[in-house]
Design an enzyme around this catalytic site. Structure first.
Site: not given
Length: 377
Positions: A286, A336, A348
């Site tokens: 990510c 994240h 993402h």
């Protein structure tokens, strides 16, 4: 802004281009007036079936007298007067200088049609971002711009028809001193959600919604309303109280950069997730994804999600703009990060199962939202 009914050339269908004026590539026309009617036949007495605007690229199928027949989605007969169309100078040969791949769509997810090797000649038909639709000895498709010599993007006007034959009711030609499209007025939504109406009245049917910071070209402006064209091509009206009208040039640099960042990130949809990876094509996690996307545009950010939260300026969720970083996790601990792309969506590198995807910020597939930072001014 996407045009209703017109098959935008950036989304051209392989093999669907009709070759009428050039045997090697499609004939592309560019609208040279602010607004131009599209009619059901080659005459000003034919009904109006659509409209196109300054700078729009159209695929020309044939010519009848002073009229071009153009390719419009779901319509078998659509014509514009040739006086208001410039012919894009396409079909020039380019030489492949880096071995490239011919794909069926303008991104790395497109299926490979063929390998194109150094020294081969190609004809450039049109451009979409960093990709070009080309005609080659192995077929037609999309190639990345780094595979061949740069095309000449000059647009050469078509030879003007006799002015007495031009349909004055369809368009008003601009003089050479008329400001180009970058000086047009645009409208930016200033409320979270704004209804789009079929007519300029609150009693009119609602045909859609737009959101804070969405920006549109103004098609027409009334005392209390402005008309815009939505992404699905429908034309509607929004109330002036909830928008800001400005000169396009005042926001062009910021909005274009943000859109470029989003468009670049979307090229890698579906590519694999790899923990600790830094390759947008072979695998990335990510924070690697956001770091590598920003790096493309000269923006340096940290490597991990928690440290990227320290980059840039903290912003509230209601102030999000495309290109901002959004962070997620549990108990206020960031684990994240993704890239906000507008309309409540984030792109993402999700996990090894899904790879790079787009989700709603509020999707139950996302971790709880924690905050956002702005690293693009």
């Amino acid at each position: 802004m996407k045009k209703r009914g017109i098959k935008k050339l950036a989304l051209g269908i392989l093999g669907g281009l009709v070759l009428s004026l050039n045997v090697n590539a499609a004939t592309i026309g560019i609208v040279n007036v602010e607004n131009l009617n599209v009619r059901s036949g080659p005459s000003t007495t034919s009904s109006i079936v659509d409209s196109v605007h300054f700078g729009d690229k159209l695929e020309i199928l044939s010519k009848t007298n002073q009229w071009y027949k153009i390719d419009i989605d779901m319509l078998s007969n659509a014509y514009v007067h040739s006086s208001y169309i410039n012919i894009d100078d396409i079909g020039k040969s380019r030489i492949v200088v880096n071995n490239g791949e011919l794909r069926n769509s303008p991104n790395l997810l497109g299926n490979k049609i063929a390998d194109i090797t150094n020294g081969e000649f190609i004809n450039v038909v049109y451009q979409t971002g960093e990709w070009f639709y080309v005609a080659t000895s192995k077929g037609k498709g999309y190639m990345h711009s780094n595979s061949f010599t740069a095309p000449d993007n000059d647009v050469k006007p078509s030879e003007k028809e006799d002015s007495k034959d031009a349909p004055e009711s369809d368009a008003t030609p601009e003089s050479e001193d008329t400001p180009k499209k970058e000086n047009k007025k645009v409208v930016t939504v200033t409320t979270n959600v704004l209804n789009v109406r079929q007519e300029a009245s609150i009693a009119s049917s609602k045909i859609g919604q737009v959101y804070r910071y969405n920006t549109f070209d103004i098609i027409s402006e009334l005392e209390e309303w402005v008309s815009i064209k939505l992404s699905n091509g429908n034309i509607g009206y929004i109330y002036k109280t909830y928008v800001e009208i400005s000169d396009q040039k005042t926001i062009a640099n910021v909005s274009q950069l943000r859109q470029d960042v989003v468009n670049y990130a979307k090229q890698f949809l579906g590519n694999p997730y790899v923990w600790g990876g830094n390759s947008l094509t072979k695998g990335v996690d990510c924070s690697g994804f956001t770091q590598q996307v920003m790096k493309k545009f000269g923006v340096s950010i940290n490597r991990t999600a928690s440290t990227q939260f320290k980059n840039g300026t903290r912003i509230s969720q209601k102030d999000l703009l495309p290109g901002d970083l959004v962070f997620f996790g549990y108990n206020n601990r960031i684990s994240h990060v993704g890239l906000y792309i507008g309309n409540g969506q984030v792109i993402h590198a999700n996990n090894p199962r899904t790879g790079i995807v787009i989700n709603k910020l509020t999707s139950n597939q996302m971790l709880p939202y924690i905050g956002a930072t702005r690293v693009i001014n």
